[in-house]
Design a protein around this motif. Structure first.
Motif, PDB file in Angstrom:
ATOM      1  N   MET A 225     -20.578  16.258 -62.868  1.00 24.33           N
ATOM      2  CA  MET A 225     -20.906  17.450 -62.090  1.00 24.33           C
ATOM      3  C   MET A 225     -21.479  18.511 -63.024  1.00 24.33           C
ATOM      4  O   MET A 225     -21.134  18.550 -64.210  1.00 24.33           O
ATOM      5  CB  MET A 225     -19.643  17.994 -61.408  1.00 24.33           C
ATOM      6  CG  MET A 225     -18.978  17.026 -60.452  1.00 24.33           C
ATOM      7  SD  MET A 225     -17.323  17.565 -59.924  1.00 24.33           S
ATOM      8  CE  MET A 225     -17.716  19.014 -58.948  1.00 24.33           C
ATOM      9  N   THR A 226     -22.306  19.370 -62.479  1.00 25.70           N
ATOM     10  CA  THR A 226     -22.809  20.485 -63.277  1.00 25.70           C
ATOM     11  C   THR A 226     -21.707  21.528 -63.409  1.00 25.70           C
ATOM     12  O   THR A 226     -20.741  21.539 -62.638  1.00 25.70           O
ATOM     13  CB  THR A 226     -24.038  21.145 -62.614  1.00 25.70           C
ATOM     14  OG1 THR A 226     -23.616  21.754 -61.376  1.00 25.70           O
ATOM     15  CG2 THR A 226     -25.155  20.131 -62.360  1.00 25.70           C
ATOM     16  N   ALA A 227     -21.860  22.415 -64.376  1.00 23.80           N
ATOM     17  CA  ALA A 227     -20.893  23.502 -64.555  1.00 23.80           C
ATOM     18  C   ALA A 227     -20.822  24.336 -63.277  1.00 23.80           C
ATOM     19  O   ALA A 227     -19.732  24.764 -62.865  1.00 23.80           O
ATOM     20  CB  ALA A 227     -21.287  24.372 -65.747  1.00 23.80           C
ATOM     21  N   ARG A 228     -21.934  24.534 -62.642  1.00 28.41           N
ATOM     22  CA  ARG A 228     -21.976  25.306 -61.386  1.00 28.41           C
ATOM     23  C   ARG A 228     -21.182  24.606 -60.288  1.00 28.41           C
ATOM     24  O   ARG A 228     -20.441  25.251 -59.536  1.00 28.41           O
ATOM     25  CB  ARG A 228     -23.432  25.505 -60.974  1.00 28.41           C
ATOM     26  CG  ARG A 228     -23.604  26.377 -59.755  1.00 28.41           C
ATOM     27  CD  ARG A 228     -25.089  26.728 -59.542  1.00 28.41           C
ATOM     28  NE  ARG A 228     -25.240  27.359 -58.257  1.00 28.41           N
ATOM     29  CZ  ARG A 228     -25.898  26.825 -57.236  1.00 28.41           C
ATOM     30  NH1 ARG A 228     -26.499  25.660 -57.361  1.00 28.41           N
ATOM     31  NH2 ARG A 228     -25.987  27.461 -56.094  1.00 28.41           N
TER      32      ARG A 228
ATOM     33  N   ARG B 259     -18.693  22.516 -60.720  1.00 31.56           N
ATOM     34  CA  ARG B 259     -17.263  22.588 -61.060  1.00 31.56           C
ATOM     35  C   ARG B 259     -16.683  23.946 -60.690  1.00 31.56           C
ATOM     36  O   ARG B 259     -15.594  24.042 -60.140  1.00 31.56           O
ATOM     37  CB  ARG B 259     -17.045  22.286 -62.545  1.00 31.56           C
ATOM     38  CG  ARG B 259     -17.338  20.838 -62.920  1.00 31.56           C
ATOM     39  CD  ARG B 259     -16.906  20.506 -64.332  1.00 31.56           C
ATOM     40  NE  ARG B 259     -17.595  21.245 -65.365  1.00 31.56           N
ATOM     41  CZ  ARG B 259     -18.654  20.806 -66.057  1.00 31.56           C
ATOM     42  NH1 ARG B 259     -19.152  19.602 -65.818  1.00 31.56           N
ATOM     43  NH2 ARG B 259     -19.193  21.543 -67.003  1.00 31.56           N
ATOM     44  N   GLU B 260     -17.413  25.005 -61.002  1.00 32.00           N
ATOM     45  CA  GLU B 260     -16.952  26.355 -60.656  1.00 32.00           C
ATOM     46  C   GLU B 260     -16.917  26.545 -59.144  1.00 32.00           C
ATOM     47  O   GLU B 260     -15.992  27.164 -58.609  1.00 32.00           O
ATOM     48  CB  GLU B 260     -17.831  27.424 -61.316  1.00 32.00           C
ATOM     49  CG  GLU B 260     -17.615  27.544 -62.806  1.00 32.00           C
ATOM     50  CD  GLU B 260     -16.154  27.794 -63.172  1.00 32.00           C
ATOM     51  OE1 GLU B 260     -15.495  28.665 -62.557  1.00 32.00           O
ATOM     52  OE2 GLU B 260     -15.653  27.110 -64.081  1.00 32.00           O
ATOM     53  N   ALA B 261     -17.906  26.001 -58.446  1.00 30.20           N
ATOM     54  CA  ALA B 261     -17.936  26.112 -56.982  1.00 30.20           C
ATOM     55  C   ALA B 261     -16.742  25.384 -56.360  1.00 30.20           C
ATOM     56  O   ALA B 261     -16.175  25.847 -55.367  1.00 30.20           O
ATOM     57  CB  ALA B 261     -19.250  25.550 -56.435  1.00 30.20           C
ATOM     58  N   LEU B 262     -16.367  24.267 -56.963  1.00 27.62           N
ATOM     59  CA  LEU B 262     -15.198  23.524 -56.492  1.00 27.62           C
ATOM     60  C   LEU B 262     -13.958  24.404 -56.558  1.00 27.62           C
ATOM     61  O   LEU B 262     -13.194  24.511 -55.588  1.00 27.62           O
ATOM     62  CB  LEU B 262     -15.002  22.262 -57.342  1.00 27.62           C
ATOM     63  CG  LEU B 262     -13.746  21.451 -57.092  1.00 27.62           C
ATOM     64  CD1 LEU B 262     -13.773  20.813 -55.708  1.00 27.62           C
ATOM     65  CD2 LEU B 262     -13.601  20.381 -58.172  1.00 27.62           C
TER      66      LEU B 262
ATOM     67  N   GLN C 226     -10.112  27.871 -53.908  1.00 27.31           N
ATOM     68  CA  GLN C 226      -9.257  29.063 -53.917  1.00 27.31           C
ATOM     69  C   GLN C 226      -9.518  29.929 -52.687  1.00 27.31           C
ATOM     70  O   GLN C 226      -8.572  30.444 -52.069  1.00 27.31           O
ATOM     71  CB  GLN C 226      -9.493  29.884 -55.197  1.00 27.31           C
ATOM     72  CG  GLN C 226      -8.916  29.260 -56.432  1.00 27.31           C
ATOM     73  CD  GLN C 226      -7.399  29.224 -56.414  1.00 27.31           C
ATOM     74  OE1 GLN C 226      -6.730  30.046 -55.804  1.00 27.31           O
ATOM     75  NE2 GLN C 226      -6.831  28.232 -57.082  1.00 27.31           N
ATOM     76  N   ALA C 227     -10.776  30.092 -52.328  1.00 23.28           N
ATOM     77  CA  ALA C 227     -11.113  30.888 -51.146  1.00 23.28           C
ATOM     78  C   ALA C 227     -10.527  30.255 -49.884  1.00 23.28           C
ATOM     79  O   ALA C 227      -9.992  30.953 -49.012  1.00 23.28           O
ATOM     80  CB  ALA C 227     -12.630  31.035 -51.021  1.00 23.28           C
TER      81      ALA C 227
END
Length: 146
Positions: free
Chosen positions: A121-124, A126-129, A134-135
């Motif tokens: 996965m891209t860093a983006r 992973r962060e979106a996951l 959390q949201a």
């Protein structure tokens, strides 16, 4: 708008069920089931204060199920119960030396498996996951409190 929300909910369930199926398959390939794997994970994550109650709470499993898992781990010599020095009524669950070695090796394999997946996965992504998860959790808790 309703159809879009329904699509997202259905997609989420597909994701949830699919993720659980992958972990169940991974656990089975290593001679366990998902609940046993996650119990070992919690024992390692909470080495000083792991109790049956904590495992039940974290995994949302009934006391009888967790008791069966722990009895199996005790019978294999992987886990033992000790009396808490802070509260004599409480029994803490700790790895035996054999259990710690077993869990360390197994959970390192799981870490390696998850890291292989995360690297695809891209860093983006992973962060979106994390951000999306959390949201979603916050939104569910707020909806529950309403």
């Amino acid at each position: 708008m309703h159809n879009d929300l329904q699509r997202v909910r259905h997609g989420y369930y597909d994701l949830w069920f699919g993720t659980n199926a992958v972990y169940e398959r991974w656990a089975k390939a290593h001679g366990l089931n998902n609940n046993m794997l996650l119990t070992l994970y919690l024992l390692k994550e909470y080495p000083d204060d792991c109790t049956q109650h904590l495992i039940c709470e974290k995994l949302m499993l009934p006391k009888q199920t967790v008791n069966s898992i722990l009895a199996g781990l005790e019978a294999k010599g992987l886990v033992t119960k000790t009396v808490s020095t802070a509260d004599k009524r409480m029994k803490l669950l700790v790895f035996t030396s054999q259990g710690a070695a077993y869990a360390d090796e197994l959970l390192q394999k799981m870490d390696d498996f998850e890291e292989r997946a995360l690297r695809t996965m891209t860093a983006r992504q992973r962060e979106a996951l994390l951000e999306g998860g959390q949201a979603w959790m916050t939104a569910l808790r707020n909806a529950l409190d309403d």
